[in-house]
Scaffold this active site. Structure first.
Site, mmCIF file in Angstrom:
data_model
loop_
_atom_site.group_PDB
_atom_site.id
_atom_site.type_symbol
_atom_site.label_atom_id
_atom_site.label_comp_id
_atom_site.label_asym_id
_atom_site.label_seq_id
_atom_site.Cartn_x
_atom_site.Cartn_y
_atom_site.Cartn_z
ATOM 1 N N ILE A 12 0.847 -1.213 0.000
ATOM 2 C CA ILE A 12 0.000 0.000 0.000
ATOM 3 C C ILE A 12 0.876 1.253 0.000
ATOM 4 C CG2 ILE A 12 -1.700 1.352 1.305
ATOM 5 C CD1 ILE A 12 -2.652 -1.381 2.484
ATOM 6 N N ASP A 47 -15.336 32.194 -24.669
ATOM 7 C CA ASP A 47 -16.272 33.281 -24.913
ATOM 8 C C ASP A 47 -15.484 34.406 -25.599
ATOM 9 O OD1 ASP A 47 -18.789 34.558 -24.603
ATOM 10 O OD2 ASP A 47 -17.993 35.721 -22.948
ATOM 11 N N ASP A 102 -17.331 34.667 -18.882
ATOM 12 C CA ASP A 102 -17.398 35.664 -17.810
ATOM 13 C C ASP A 102 -18.819 36.005 -17.405
ATOM 14 O OD1 ASP A 102 -18.144 36.946 -20.102
ATOM 15 O OD2 ASP A 102 -16.847 38.683 -19.861
ATOM 16 N N ASP A 117 -22.673 31.901 -19.145
ATOM 17 C CA ASP A 117 -21.612 30.899 -19.303
ATOM 18 C C ASP A 117 -21.614 29.858 -18.183
ATOM 19 O OD1 ASP A 117 -20.495 32.090 -21.608
ATOM 20 O OD2 ASP A 117 -19.539 33.602 -20.357
#
Length: 882
Positions: free
Chosen positions: A284, A328, A617, A621
């Site tokens: 482990i 955008d 922005d 969006d």
């Protein structure tokens, strides 16, 4: 078929909403409040802190760690159990904090709503809380107001609204009360509607409420955010897969060893159980989740210094595998600031930078006088196209304040969206009056009879009209917004201030071309992204021509692609999701899109198996930011809603910062990969050592030895590997993509042969110590052999950490010793390892003996051989690759 709200006349809307121009009665408002509820946005049911905390423990690797802690308690190593539990709890607390942050998106959306609104009820104007507004209310709007609900306008006096956050439109929209006959117009084209959370920038008007709360356009966005699927990041997928593989492997090996031991009958059930537990502890990688978290956290700190603020830790690594950046346009790729770019004056089209305004040319005075911009604390406030005209003259030191005071306005004919013109009458110093007219060039030219060139007024003719119209068309094809200017000198103020009476026999002065210009650094960033194998898309609410022209200027598309690579929201609606997924690779620019289009576009790329980053922005969006593999919001112009829904915020609103962040993301992934290669090969070496020792019937390393190596000699170097500088040409490589994992790129084969090598060298030292002992006595010989094996296994991992600095590169490079934290971590780990052997008291606690110089020489030389062998293998790998 029922008509849409925008297809109805003002009176028809009032009838449909069962309202009237004097407004609703207070009794009716109460009834409608009961029927429709408050004008607020619904939120997703939130989970409690305790629920979030418990949720963190459902991760498979965390369960493995808890088992390791239980094992540590079982074998009497309480301190190790506490350390492991501390790591688990810290991880859980951090996860809860990140999840709580993500729930802020809807809260921020609610916070955007207008706190108060002016409504007409019972025939008088009242101010009420926006949450108390109901469908049918008559809302009164003025410049500066925030629209409290969705309205169908029934009155509009030169009213303009800023809807950029909702529609992506970069300039305020002229509002009208006229019926819109276009079938299914885009949100930005519904000129007779006012939408919740939009700002009134100019004029005044009235509207009847047609939608409140979740029935508004913003409400639909809130619903999209609430229902957006939580995407699992590649990092989370990788770790989950790795955890599962390790768990089953560990269980299989432990069971095999237990069965073999019992069949041979050499040990009791308890002894074999402890042996199996030792194997599990060896296998482990206790520190892995902590190391991944720390590496990511350190990555976020470096990115913050470079203006990329990470809100969710796994986003750092996701950035590195990004294949699509859907951006955008307004405020992200462009400056969101109208700027004068071209001026047509004296029959010449000139760049604005080449001009110096002077009083001899009327055009510059007209730009200032036919303008409603106000200066408040040296800030320009007003319509962006008008503020651009003032800013242009101010920047050129042509003092606007002086012109305005010299020629005071005495009358005006306000702008009208039908005639597309605005006129003012200003008093001249000689007692006469200057009529100024600005507006759409085509409308203006209908009213001109002459034009001015170099101060000389000439009669308008066909040749001149053709030149002006050609210039206007040329600018329009470049997505430049064009305003025409004309004037006339009057002897007195017109008695009738109407268009037909005033706007005639004008002298044409020139054209002004304005654009929301692209950010200076974006074209270079787009090019860098392209070299890194990343495709950049533009998604905007703006018009097709504007979007296409900006994309061309940024190098996103060529002239040849302008018709095929640009698609509108209306054209998207004609495609099914399956068709869009099939055709999505053809498109680079998406114009005139609505919020649901953005989500569809992101989905289409994700169906192609691509990792999508979406920047934005605005409120519009937020759903797509949440849907994307990584949502990137703007820090300066971004709304709180977009930030709340994002994984990352650009503090400087700079698109180029995304490319920097991608580089950092790739570096973080590479460093986590190095740490995993280092940890898992070390653990494989430990498992092999214990497995063979058990099979050979030798005395085996105790769980305390393995835990000490794992928690001390593993952890520090592994964390230090997370701080390695980026390797050369990291941004010239193609993105890894969704199918890659931490074990791809040759890492899995490296883990196997390097782990086997560690085990073989350790077993070789142990066998040599038994065969050629330095001391007499059976017990002492076995104690020495076990101590030498323990020292070799620990030391070999420290040398191997140098190998892990590069998956395939040589350690003999200029950057090998650049990471000071790594150098110190190796030194500290070596001291902590050596202390367990040489410090009296500690060696008893760890059941080890003191080694002499000869034994230490064998341990050190054997450990160094790890570097020599791995370097030879890497050299062969590089040669084969070439």
């Amino acid at each position: 078929m029922d008509k849409k709200i925008w297809e109805l006349t003002a009176d028809e809307v009032l009838k449909k909403e069962e309202s009237q121009r004097t407004g609703l009665s207070n009794a009716e408002v109460e009834k409608r409040t009961e029927k429709y509820g408050k004008n607020v946005l619904a939120t997703k049911g939130k989970t409690t802190l305790l629920q979030k905390f418990i949720e963190q423990f459902k991760d498979l690797m965390i369960i493995v760690l808890l088992i390791a802690a239980l094992i540590s308690v079982f074998v009497g190593e309480g301190v190790d159990a506490i350390i492991i539990l501390l790591v688990v709890v810290l991880n859980a607390i951090f996860g809860v904090f990140q999840e709580s942050k993500a729930e802020e998106a809807i809260d921020a959306l609610k916070g955007l709503a207008a706190p108060q609104a002016h409504v007409r009820r019972d025939g008088r104007v009242q101010t009420v809380k926006s949450e108390e507004i109901v469908p049918g209310d008559i809302v009164i709007l003025e410049a500066g107001d925030i629209v409290p609900a969705d309205l169908r306008l029934i009155e509009s006096a030169s009213m303009k609204m800023e809807e950029a956050a909702l529609t992506g439109e970069s300039v305020p929209v002229n509002k009208t009360i006229n019926v819109i006959e276009e079938e299914n117009p885009a949100l930005g084209d519904r000129k007779n509607m006012a939408f919740m959370n939009s700002n009134v920038t100019f004029g005044r008007g009235e509207g009847v409420v047609t939608g409140t709360g979740m029935q508004t356009e913003v409400g639909r966005i809130a619903d999209l955010i609430n229902n957006a699927e939580e995407t699992i990041t590649p990092l989370q997928q990788n770790l989950a897969k790795l955890s599962k593989t390790l768990t089953w492997l560990i269980l299989a090996i432990a069971v095999i060893v237990f069965i073999v031991g019992m069949v041979r009958g050499q040990e009791t059930i308890i002894d074999m159980l402890l042996t199996a537990i030792s194997l599990a502890v060896a296998a482990i990688p206790e520190g892995l989740p902590a190391i991944v978290t720390i590496t990511l956290a350190l990555g976020t700190q470096r990115m913050a210094k470079r203006h990329a603020i990470i809100r969710k830790l796994p986003a750092v690594e996701t950035l590195g595998s990004t294949e699509i950046i859907a951006s955008d346009k307004t405020g992200t790729l462009t400056q969101n600031k109208m700027t004068v770019e071209k001026v047509f004056i004296d029959n010449q089209l000139l760049d604005s930078k080449d001009l110096t305004p002077d009083a001899n040319h009327k055009l510059y005075d007209l730009m200032i006088l036919n303008n409603d911009t106000k200066k408040i604390d040296s800030e320009l406030v007003g319509d962006p196209t008008e503020t651009a005209l003032i800013a242009f003259n101010d920047e050129k030191d042509y003092t606007t304040d002086h012109v305005i005071s010299q020629y005071p306005r005495v009358a005006e004919v306000p702008f009208d969206s039908e005639r597309k013109l605005m006129s003012t009458v200003n008093k001249l110093t000689d007692g006469k009056y200057l009529l100024t007219v600005k507006g759409a060039p085509d409308e203006l030219l209908k009213r001109t009879t002459s034009y001015v060139v170099n101060g000389e007024i000439l009669p308008m003719d066909e040749a001149e009209l053709r030149q002006i119209r050609d210039t206007n068309h040329e600018l329009a094809t470049q997505a430049i917004r064009v305003l025409g200017f004309a004037y006339q000198v009057l002897d007195e103020v017109p008695t009738v201030l109407e268009s037909d009476a005033v706007e005639k026999d004008l002298i044409f002065a020139g054209l002004i071309g304005m654009i929301d210009p692209e950010r200076v650094e974006v074209a270079q960033a787009v090019q860098e992204a392209h070299e890194a194998g990343i495709r950049t898309l533009m998604i905007t609410g703006d018009h097709r021509d504007t979007a296409g022209a900006i994309a061309k200027r940024l190098g996103m598309i060529t002239d040849a692609e302008i018709d095929t690579a640009v698609i509108t929201g209306a054209e998207l609606d004609q495609q099914t999701d399956a068709e869009l997924a099939k055709n999505v690779e053809d498109y680079v620019v998406y114009a005139r899109v609505a919020p649901e289009h953005k989500v569809r576009i992101v989905n289409a790329w994700q169906k192609k198996g691509k990792i999508v980053a979406m920047t934005g922005d605005g409120v519009n969006d937020a759903p797509s930011l949440k849907q994307a593999d990584i949502g990137i919001a703007m820090g300066i112009t971004g709304t709180e809603v977009s930030k709340g829904a994002s994984d990352m915020v650009l503090a400087d609103d700079n698109f180029a910062t995304i490319v920097v962040a991608v580089e950092e993301g790739r570096k973080v992934f590479a460093n986590i990969q190095k740490a995993i290669q280092y940890l898992l090969s070390a653990n494989l070496g430990e498992v092999l050592t214990l497995f063979v020792m058990t099979m050979m019937g030798w005395q085996i390393l105790a769980p305390v030895h393995i835990l000490w190596i794992n928690l001390v000699t593993d952890t520090f170097p592994a964390i230090a590997l997370g701080l390695e500088p980026a390797e050369k040409n990291i941004m010239k490589q193609k993105p890894r993509g969704k199918k890659s994992s931490f074990l791809s790129g040759g890492v899995s084969s490296n883990i196997i042969y390097q782990g086997l090598l560690e085990g073989i060298i350790t077993l070789f030292v142990y066998a040599m110590a038994l065969r050629f002992p330095d001391h007499a006595g059976e017990a002492q010989i076995h104690a020495d052999a076990l101590t030498m094996a323990f020292a070799t296994l620990g030391l070999i991992q420290l040398f191997h950490a140098f190998n892990s600095k590069s998956i395939h590169g040589s350690i003999f490079s200029a950057t090998t010793l650049k990471n000071k934290f790594f150098n110190w971590s190796i030194l500290v780990s070596f001291i902590l390892l050596a202390m367990t052997i040489v410090v009296p008291g500690l060696n008893d606690l760890f059941h080890v003996s003191n080694l002499n110089l000869h034994q230490w020489t064998i341990v050190i030389l054997s450990s160094i051989s790890m570097i020599v062998i791995v370097e030879v293998v890497k050299l062969i790998q590089r040669s084969l690759k070439k």
